[in-house]
Design a protein around this motif. Structure first.
Motif, PDB file in Angstrom:
ATOM      1  N   GLY A  32      -5.419   8.245  -6.917  1.00 49.82           N
ATOM      2  CA  GLY A  32      -5.462   8.534  -5.607  1.00 49.82           C
ATOM      3  C   GLY A  32      -6.867   8.869  -4.831  1.00 49.82           C
ATOM      4  O   GLY A  32      -7.641   9.377  -5.665  1.00 49.82           O
ATOM      5  N   ARG A  33      -6.990   8.617  -3.692  1.00 52.64           N
ATOM      6  CA  ARG A  33      -8.449   8.802  -3.217  1.00 52.64           C
ATOM      7  C   ARG A  33      -8.138   9.692  -1.786  1.00 52.64           C
ATOM      8  O   ARG A  33      -9.265   9.433  -0.872  1.00 52.64           O
ATOM      9  N   GLY A  34      -6.878  10.152  -1.375  1.00 57.39           N
ATOM     10  CA  GLY A  34      -6.564  10.619   0.065  1.00 57.39           C
ATOM     11  C   GLY A  34      -6.579   9.825   1.216  1.00 57.39           C
ATOM     12  O   GLY A  34      -6.461  10.315   2.214  1.00 57.39           O
ATOM     13  N   THR A  35      -6.527   8.462   0.918  1.00 59.25           N
ATOM     14  CA  THR A  35      -6.333   7.590   1.932  1.00 59.25           C
ATOM     15  C   THR A  35      -5.242   6.696   1.556  1.00 59.25           C
ATOM     16  O   THR A  35      -4.751   6.680   0.395  1.00 59.25           O
ATOM     17  N   GLU A  36      -4.898   5.433   2.269  1.00 63.68           N
ATOM     18  CA  GLU A  36      -4.065   4.452   1.966  1.00 63.68           C
ATOM     19  C   GLU A  36      -4.484   3.695   0.649  1.00 63.68           C
ATOM     20  O   GLU A  36      -5.554   3.412   0.852  1.00 63.68           O
ATOM     21  N   LEU A  37      -3.452   3.596  -0.266  1.00 61.97           N
ATOM     22  CA  LEU A  37      -3.724   3.168  -1.442  1.00 61.97           C
ATOM     23  C   LEU A  37      -3.042   1.744  -1.674  1.00 61.97           C
ATOM     24  O   LEU A  37      -2.012   1.719  -2.049  1.00 61.97           O
ATOM     25  N   PRO A  38      -4.243   0.770  -1.540  1.00 63.98           N
ATOM     26  CA  PRO A  38      -3.526  -0.449  -1.887  1.00 63.98           C
ATOM     27  C   PRO A  38      -3.416  -0.728  -3.381  1.00 63.98           C
ATOM     28  O   PRO A  38      -3.793  -0.327  -4.160  1.00 63.98           O
ATOM     29  N   PHE A  39      -2.056  -1.752  -3.737  1.00 64.83           N
ATOM     30  CA  PHE A  39      -1.730  -2.110  -5.022  1.00 64.83           C
ATOM     31  C   PHE A  39      -1.403  -3.258  -5.019  1.00 64.83           C
ATOM     32  O   PHE A  39      -0.706  -4.036  -4.137  1.00 64.83           O
ATOM     33  N   ILE A  40      -1.651  -3.829  -6.366  1.00 63.31           N
ATOM     34  CA  ILE A  40      -0.988  -5.124  -6.669  1.00 63.31           C
ATOM     35  C   ILE A  40      -0.406  -4.905  -8.249  1.00 63.31           C
ATOM     36  O   ILE A  40      -0.956  -4.498  -9.032  1.00 63.31           O
ATOM     37  N   LEU A  41       0.957  -5.316  -8.309  1.00 65.53           N
ATOM     38  CA  LEU A  41       1.663  -5.041  -9.633  1.00 65.53           C
ATOM     39  C   LEU A  41       1.922  -6.614 -10.094  1.00 65.53           C
ATOM     40  O   LEU A  41       2.630  -7.116  -9.447  1.00 65.53           O
ATOM     41  N   LYS A  42       1.477  -7.072 -10.913  1.00 67.33           N
ATOM     42  CA  LYS A  42       1.850  -8.331 -11.815  1.00 67.33           C
ATOM     43  C   LYS A  42       2.661  -8.278 -12.514  1.00 67.33           C
ATOM     44  O   LYS A  42       2.655  -7.212 -13.272  1.00 67.33           O
ATOM     45  N   PHE A  43       3.495  -9.433 -12.612  1.00 67.74           N
ATOM     46  CA  PHE A  43       4.823  -9.486 -13.729  1.00 67.74           C
ATOM     47  C   PHE A  43       5.098 -10.746 -14.078  1.00 67.74           C
ATOM     48  O   PHE A  43       4.897 -11.810 -13.354  1.00 67.74           O
ATOM     49  N   ASN A  44       5.537 -10.918 -15.151  1.00 69.47           N
ATOM     50  CA  ASN A  44       6.169 -12.182 -15.748  1.00 69.47           C
ATOM     51  C   ASN A  44       7.306 -12.666 -15.077  1.00 69.47           C
ATOM     52  O   ASN A  44       8.492 -11.976 -15.290  1.00 69.47           O
ATOM     53  N   ALA A  45       7.052 -13.642 -14.173  1.00 67.95           N
ATOM     54  CA  ALA A  45       8.594 -14.149 -13.488  1.00 67.95           C
ATOM     55  C   ALA A  45       9.478 -14.710 -14.355  1.00 67.95           C
ATOM     56  O   ALA A  45      10.916 -14.658 -13.945  1.00 67.95           O
ATOM     57  N   GLU A  46       9.173 -15.127 -15.825  1.00 68.36           N
ATOM     58  CA  GLU A  46      10.088 -15.708 -16.643  1.00 68.36           C
ATOM     59  C   GLU A  46      10.938 -14.586 -17.065  1.00 68.36           C
ATOM     60  O   GLU A  46      12.006 -14.630 -17.758  1.00 68.36           O
ATOM     61  N   SER A  97       0.845  -1.346   0.311  1.00 70.78           N
ATOM     62  CA  SER A  97      -0.145   0.166   0.036  1.00 70.78           C
ATOM     63  C   SER A  97       0.985   1.320  -0.081  1.00 70.78           C
ATOM     64  O   SER A  97       1.896   1.219   0.438  1.00 70.78           O
ATOM     65  N   LEU A  98       0.342   2.198  -0.527  1.00 66.86           N
ATOM     66  CA  LEU A  98       1.039   3.428  -0.670  1.00 66.86           C
ATOM     67  C   LEU A  98       0.268   4.506   0.461  1.00 66.86           C
ATOM     68  O   LEU A  98      -0.644   4.674   0.288  1.00 66.86           O
ATOM     69  N   ILE A  99       1.294   5.194   1.103  1.00 68.11           N
ATOM     70  CA  ILE A  99       1.041   5.980   2.214  1.00 68.11           C
ATOM     71  C   ILE A  99       1.098   7.542   1.727  1.00 68.11           C
ATOM     72  O   ILE A  99       2.170   7.793   1.385  1.00 68.11           O
ATOM     73  N   GLY A 100      -0.066   8.360   1.964  1.00 72.69           N
ATOM     74  CA  GLY A 100       0.315   9.832   1.706  1.00 72.69           C
ATOM     75  C   GLY A 100      -0.269  10.218   0.038  1.00 72.69           C
ATOM     76  O   GLY A 100       0.365  11.395  -0.320  1.00 72.69           O
ATOM     77  N   VAL A 101      -0.924   9.583  -0.513  1.00 73.48           N
ATOM     78  CA  VAL A 101      -1.490   9.803  -1.866  1.00 73.48           C
ATOM     79  C   VAL A 101      -2.478  10.720  -1.694  1.00 73.48           C
ATOM     80  O   VAL A 101      -3.755  10.267  -1.224  1.00 73.48           O
ATOM     81  N   GLN A 113       5.902 -11.051  -3.409  1.00 69.76           N
ATOM     82  CA  GLN A 113       6.160 -10.419  -2.084  1.00 69.76           C
ATOM     83  C   GLN A 113       5.141  -9.513  -1.810  1.00 69.76           C
ATOM     84  O   GLN A 113       4.441  -8.808  -2.433  1.00 69.76           O
ATOM     85  N   SER A 114       5.071  -9.312  -0.627  1.00 72.25           N
ATOM     86  CA  SER A 114       4.293  -8.131   0.339  1.00 72.25           C
ATOM     87  C   SER A 114       5.233  -7.230   0.559  1.00 72.25           C
ATOM     88  O   SER A 114       6.386  -7.344   1.495  1.00 72.25           O
ATOM     89  N   LEU A 115       5.072  -5.885   0.140  1.00 69.41           N
ATOM     90  CA  LEU A 115       6.219  -5.136   0.245  1.00 69.41           C
ATOM     91  C   LEU A 115       5.590  -4.080   1.728  1.00 69.41           C
ATOM     92  O   LEU A 115       6.509  -3.075   2.105  1.00 69.41           O
ATOM     93  N   GLY A 116       4.260  -4.143   2.161  1.00 66.37           N
ATOM     94  CA  GLY A 116       3.723  -3.498   3.155  1.00 66.37           C
ATOM     95  C   GLY A 116       3.542  -2.179   2.755  1.00 66.37           C
ATOM     96  O   GLY A 116       3.469  -1.563   1.549  1.00 66.37           O
TER      97      GLY A 116
END
Length: 142
Positions: A82-96, A48-52, A131-134
């Motif tokens: 952004g919505r002014g609160t903590e913003l959760p994210f999921i970034l998918k990528f190709n592991a190969e 999640s991103l803090i301060g957006v 990975q969970s980046l917190g």
């Protein structure tokens, strides 16, 4: 009531309807193929991103960087609002496609009306595992 004014338009409609070619209908039943199975191994980074700020646009990018900390290749990206609160994210990528032995970073920027207002300091990503980046804190842009 006289029918004469309606006879000519009705006759024209019948002629137009008969003159068009009749579409051929398939004789065999239509079968749909199964969708191809995803063979690419998709992994994800989440947190999640803090301060957006509200009404801002956020772009996160997973980048392969060179020795001078310059981006060499984009591995994946995601855009969020952004919505002014903590913003959760999921970034998918190709592991190969994840480069072994190279530096990979998660970078982010926040814009409002096309102007850079905040950024995410680079976060090192060392492996292609899920990975969970917190919570990640944004900083004001210079």
């Amino acid at each position: 009531m006289q029918l004469r004014p309606f006879v000519l338009p009705a006759l024209l409609l019948v002629l137009v309807g008969c003159s068009s070619e009749q579409s051929q209908r398939p004789t065999a039943a239509v079968t749909f193929e199964e969708p191809p199975q995803a063979t690419t191994l998709m992994h994800e980074l989440h947190g999640s991103l803090i301060g957006v700020p509200a009404d801002s646009e956020v772009e996160l990018a997973l980048l392969e960087v060179n020795r001078r900390d310059q981006p060499d290749r984009l591995l994946s990206n995601v855009k969020l609002q952004g919505r002014g609160t903590e913003l959760p994210f999921i970034l998918k990528f190709n592991a190969e496609k994840f480069p072994q032995g190279r530096d990979v970073e998660l970078r982010g920027r926040v814009t409002r009306s096309g102007q850079l207002i905040m950024r995410l300091p680079a976060v090192q990503v060392s492996s292609p595992a899920n990975q969970s980046l917190g919570p990640l804190h944004l900083v004001p842009a210079p």
